[in-house]
Write a protein that holds these residues in place. Structure first.
Motif, PDB file in Angstrom:
ATOM      1  N   ILE A 172       0.759  -1.215   0.041  1.00  0.00           N
ATOM      2  CA  ILE A 172      -0.018   0.240   0.113  1.00  0.00           C
ATOM      3  C   ILE A 172       0.789   1.609  -0.323  1.00  0.00           C
ATOM      4  O   ILE A 172       0.226   1.732  -0.597  1.00  0.00           O
ATOM      5  CB  ILE A 172      -1.047  -0.358   1.362  1.00  0.00           C
ATOM      6  N   PHE A 173       1.669   0.634   0.952  1.00  0.00           N
ATOM      7  CA  PHE A 173       2.756   2.251   1.148  1.00  0.00           C
ATOM      8  C   PHE A 173       3.542   2.464  -0.441  1.00  0.00           C
ATOM      9  O   PHE A 173       3.930   3.947  -0.248  1.00  0.00           O
ATOM     10  CB  PHE A 173       3.362   2.678   1.986  1.00  0.00           C
ATOM     11  N   ASP A 228      -4.741   2.476  -5.536  1.00  0.00           N
ATOM     12  CA  ASP A 228      -4.492   2.207  -3.549  1.00  0.00           C
ATOM     13  C   ASP A 228      -4.942   3.450  -3.191  1.00  0.00           C
ATOM     14  O   ASP A 228      -4.853   4.840  -3.664  1.00  0.00           O
ATOM     15  CB  ASP A 228      -2.888   2.168  -3.647  1.00  0.00           C
ATOM     16  N   PRO A 229      -5.726   3.431  -2.102  1.00  0.00           N
ATOM     17  CA  PRO A 229      -6.600   4.283  -1.648  1.00  0.00           C
ATOM     18  C   PRO A 229      -5.484   5.533  -0.953  1.00  0.00           C
ATOM     19  O   PRO A 229      -5.355   6.173  -1.059  1.00  0.00           O
ATOM     20  CB  PRO A 229      -7.464   3.945  -0.717  1.00  0.00           C
ATOM     21  N   LEU A 230      -4.518   4.508  -0.763  1.00  0.00           N
ATOM     22  CA  LEU A 230      -3.234   5.663  -0.152  1.00  0.00           C
ATOM     23  C   LEU A 230      -2.928   6.972  -1.075  1.00  0.00           C
ATOM     24  O   LEU A 230      -2.353   8.226  -0.756  1.00  0.00           O
ATOM     25  CB  LEU A 230      -2.160   4.860   0.853  1.00  0.00           C
ATOM     26  N   THR A 231      -2.116   6.470  -2.612  1.00  0.00           N
ATOM     27  CA  THR A 231      -2.157   7.415  -3.159  1.00  0.00           C
ATOM     28  C   THR A 231      -2.864   8.643  -3.328  1.00  0.00           C
ATOM     29  O   THR A 231      -2.119  10.108  -3.748  1.00  0.00           O
ATOM     30  CB  THR A 231      -2.489   6.143  -4.735  1.00  0.00           C
ATOM     31  N   TYR A 232      -4.103   8.235  -3.144  1.00  0.00           N
ATOM     32  CA  TYR A 232      -4.722   9.923  -2.981  1.00  0.00           C
ATOM     33  C   TYR A 232      -4.936  10.251  -1.668  1.00  0.00           C
ATOM     34  O   TYR A 232      -4.966  11.605  -1.971  1.00  0.00           O
ATOM     35  CB  TYR A 232      -6.331   9.429  -3.314  1.00  0.00           C
ATOM     36  N   ALA A 269     -12.664  12.828  -2.794  1.00  0.00           N
ATOM     37  CA  ALA A 269     -13.492  12.122  -3.190  1.00  0.00           C
ATOM     38  C   ALA A 269     -13.064   9.921  -2.611  1.00  0.00           C
ATOM     39  O   ALA A 269     -13.908   9.844  -2.251  1.00  0.00           O
ATOM     40  CB  ALA A 269     -14.312  12.115  -4.334  1.00  0.00           C
ATOM     41  N   VAL A 270     -12.516  10.237  -3.130  1.00  0.00           N
ATOM     42  CA  VAL A 270     -11.585   8.820  -3.235  1.00  0.00           C
ATOM     43  C   VAL A 270     -11.271   7.846  -1.875  1.00  0.00           C
ATOM     44  O   VAL A 270     -11.807   7.456  -1.132  1.00  0.00           O
ATOM     45  CB  VAL A 270     -10.527   8.679  -3.847  1.00  0.00           C
ATOM     46  N   ILE A 271     -10.576   9.301  -1.068  1.00  0.00           N
ATOM     47  CA  ILE A 271     -10.008   8.701   0.605  1.00  0.00           C
ATOM     48  C   ILE A 271     -11.396   8.801   1.649  1.00  0.00           C
ATOM     49  O   ILE A 271     -11.372   8.172   2.747  1.00  0.00           O
ATOM     50  CB  ILE A 271      -9.048   9.810   1.080  1.00  0.00           C
TER      51      ILE A 271
END
Length: 250
Positions: free
Chosen positions: A179-180, A203-207, A229-231
């Motif tokens: 993820i990181f 990957d949600p962490l990207t946002y 919106a995504v996070i």
């Protein structure tokens, strides 16, 4: 709301008393920031960001790393509470499991945001990071809170289905590193090969990283509205999943 506040307050007291844990969780991303920044600042150029300063590019990623690792690590407290009987005493009290989970999530997220701030402040004072206006501060804090709540709930969801702390740590190490690593925290998304871009975008962490980068530097490779919106959606989804699995925990 009293039970939510009581559990949150317990988490905060534990956070304040655990000085070694605070120092350790801050020093790791800080050392990564220093070592990578010193080693690559004169080698790597980031177009459109502070004259290409790699330090400025790296700071939001390291702050995000501190928040995420602390947030997910909060899930292990569920396992320790279950091991020593505190969770059993809480579950038999005349309160709902949703309130217990909300208090645990709020406490873990608050701790994570505070640790992120503890890394961000030295970056502002020592590494030349300059926030342009108060709107940037608000955006940065908003993304820190969403990342903290989302990954705390994610950690609680995993802990609710894990039998022991060793298994939880193994699963989290297996999950956190990809993820990181795929989040664009230490390299620009635009530099990735085409086959890796889809993995980064799911990957949600990207946002979270790109949103933090926008708040701190004013530059982002993904539009900040899409980022929030995504996070935000990830935060809601992980909270719902965490609440459901926590209610099913025996």
């Amino acid at each position: 709301m009293d039970i939510v506040y009581a559990i949150w307050l317990r988490s905060m007291k534990r956070f304040i008393r655990s000085r070694s844990g605070i120092v350790g969780s801050i020093l790791m991303p800080f050392f990564v920031l220093i070592f990578l920044g010193v080693g690559l600042n004169n080698v790597v150029t980031i177009p459109g960001l502070g004259g290409g300063d790699y330090f400025l590019f790296l700071i939001p990623g390291m702050v995000t790393m501190s928040v995420m690792f602390s947030a997910i690590g909060s899930g292990v407290q569920i396992l320790w509470d279950r091991k020593f009987g505190f969770l059993k005493e809480t579950l038999v009290a005349p309160v709902t499991r949703l309130e217990i989970m909300a208090g645990q999530t709020a406490g873990g997220a608050t701790n994570a945001v505070l640790q992120g701030c503890c890394l961000l402040i030295p970056a502002l004072l020592l590494l030349g990071l300059e926030i342009q206006n108060m709107a940037g501060v608000a955006v940065t804090l908003a993304f820190m809170v969403l990342i903290g709540f989302g990954f705390t709930a994610f950690g609680i969801a995993v802990a609710s289905r894990t039998g022991d702390s060793a298994g939880f740590q193994l699963i989290m190490n297996f999950v956190m590193l990809p993820i990181f690593g795929l989040s664009g925290a230490i390299f620009p998304i635009s530099s990735l090969p085409s086959w890796a871009v889809p993995f980064t975008l799911i990957d949600p962490l990207t946002y979270g990283v790109e949103g933090m980068r926008y708040g701190l530097t004013g530059v982002s490779q993904i539009h900040p509205a899409i980022c929030i919106a995504v996070i935000g959606g990830f935060c809601i989804a992980s909270t719902v999943a965490g609440a459901f699995l926590f209610r099913k925990m025996k």
